[in-house]
Design an enzyme around this catalytic site. Structure first.
Site, mmCIF file in Angstrom:
data_model
loop_
_atom_site.group_PDB
_atom_site.id
_atom_site.type_symbol
_atom_site.label_atom_id
_atom_site.label_comp_id
_atom_site.label_asym_id
_atom_site.label_seq_id
_atom_site.Cartn_x
_atom_site.Cartn_y
_atom_site.Cartn_z
ATOM 1 N N ARG A 17 -18.078 -5.285 -16.320
ATOM 2 C CA ARG A 17 -17.531 -6.431 -15.895
ATOM 3 C C ARG A 17 -16.748 -6.094 -14.437
ATOM 4 N NH1 ARG A 17 -21.224 -8.053 -18.259
ATOM 5 N NH2 ARG A 17 -21.228 -9.866 -19.693
ATOM 6 N N ASP A 76 0.799 -0.949 0.033
ATOM 7 C CA ASP A 76 -0.152 0.152 0.075
ATOM 8 C C ASP A 76 0.905 1.478 0.059
ATOM 9 O OD1 ASP A 76 -2.339 -1.346 -0.009
ATOM 10 O OD2 ASP A 76 -2.426 -1.675 2.093
#
Length: 359
Positions: A277, A136
């Protein structure tokens, strides 16, 4: 003799082994008498005394190996002062095992929660060095964390692959990138992968703006749209709630949808009629072999940590500051989060080339 304890805590990433290797090679290259004790499964091993004596041979050939040879586990910082189910005082147990092995230093590799416990142990009088690990890149006090660049590469490759199928079918695709609280990974993977819309936790999105960006592309003749969405992205409505209300709203949402991306996909379809999607690369972003950049970074961080141990410089995090490896006091960085600023230059420049952040 130097006796060094070592543990890896929290979620794994690709360059943990490479970093430990850097520490150990730096020590064995400079000192004639060193013992390395690896605590298994992170702080769990330190608490319950599960460790093994490691030799230089254990760290040979692991530069390119992902994961961690000594295992990891999550031990929440907020529970460290809470006795376990048998009434064991975890902090006292960690201190006792440290002193039992007559350790000179404990080298701890991990992210924010890991760092907070490392600082707690420093406050309890133990010699500690923290090495910043997380895909992160959200650890305060360092410009970079090892594992981050490899995760960017993996997430970018995922977006690259989605481009061809999105173009072929004229669909809208959401690629959900890891990052609950911060969006560094999503921001950089999104730009590198050519995403049209990037949604970050730090910039609450307006659904109307997101749909406008999609429809604008469609009207200009572009039949597909790629959204890079952080798993912690939130709408402006959700962000306006207080902490308690947001937790309830999030719990309610997760009962209906696997994640925010699926909710967003349904809303986009309802608003625009676009066929949407969702792709979730998930833990692939934390797996595999570290990229060349992370191998170099890990070696630099590990070697510098070895020098600090030799000089008996403890209570620190080994950090990257302006491309230099430096010491940062744990007391100055523990418990702080490095978030993406909405005014970050990278975001401003991304907006200037037409990337939407839904704000």
């Amino acid at each position: 003799m130097k006796r060094i304890g070592m543990l890896t805590s929290g979620g794994d990433c690709q360059a943990l082994n490479a970093t430990m290797r850097g520490v150990v090679k730096g020590l064995f290259n400079s000192l004639s008498d060193v013992e390395i004790y690896g605590f298994e499964e992170g702080y769990k091993g330190l608490i319950y005394g599960n460790y093994r004596l490691l030799s230089a041979r254990d760290f040979s050939g692991i530069l390119t190996q992902g994961g961690t040879i000594i295992g990891s586990s999550r031990q929440p910082f907020k529970l460290m002062r809470v006795p376990d189910e048998n009434g064991l005082d975890k902090v006292e147990a960690m201190k006792q095992n440290y002193h039992k092995l007559r350790l000179d230093c404990l080298v701890i590799l991990g992210g924010n929660g890991t760092q907070k416990t490392a600082n707690l142990l420093r406050e309890e009088g133990l010699n500690v060095i923290h090495l910043p690990k997380t895909i992160d890149n959200d650890i305060y006090g360092t410009d970079l964390t090892f594992g981050y660049q490899t995760a960017i590469n993996i997430a970018t490759e995922c977006i690259d692959c989605i481009h061809t199928t999105a173009s072929s079918h004229g669909r809208c695709f959401i690629v959900e990138v890891m990052g609950h609280k911060v969006g560094w990974l999503t921001l950089n993977a999104g730009i590198a992968g050519g995403a049209d819309i990037i949604l970050l936790p730090e910039i609450p999105y307006d659904l109307d703006k997101v749909c406008e960006a999609i429809e604008k592309r469609h009207k200009s003749g572009k039949k597909f749209t790629i959204l890079a969405v952080a798993e912690g992205a939130v709408s402006k409505e959700m962000a306006a709630l207080d902490k308690k209300e947001r937790a309830k709203a999030m719990e309610k949402m997760l009962k209906r949808y696997p994640s925010i991306s699926y909710k967003l996909a349904e809303e986009i379809t309802e608003r625009t009629g676009a066929e949407v999607r969702v792709t979730v690369p998930g833990h692939t972003q934390r797996g595999g072999s570290p990229c060349a950049f992370d191998r170099v970074l890990s070696t630099r961080l590990g070697a510098y940590a070895a020098q600090c141990i030799i000089k008996e410089q403890y209570g620190i995090m080994v950090a990257v500051v302006d491309n230099q490896i430096k010491k940062v006091k744990l007391s100055e960085c523990a418990g702080k989060l490095k978030s993406v600023s909405p005014d970050d230059q990278t975001i401003m420049l991304a907006k200037s080339i037409g990337i939407s952040f839904g704000d």
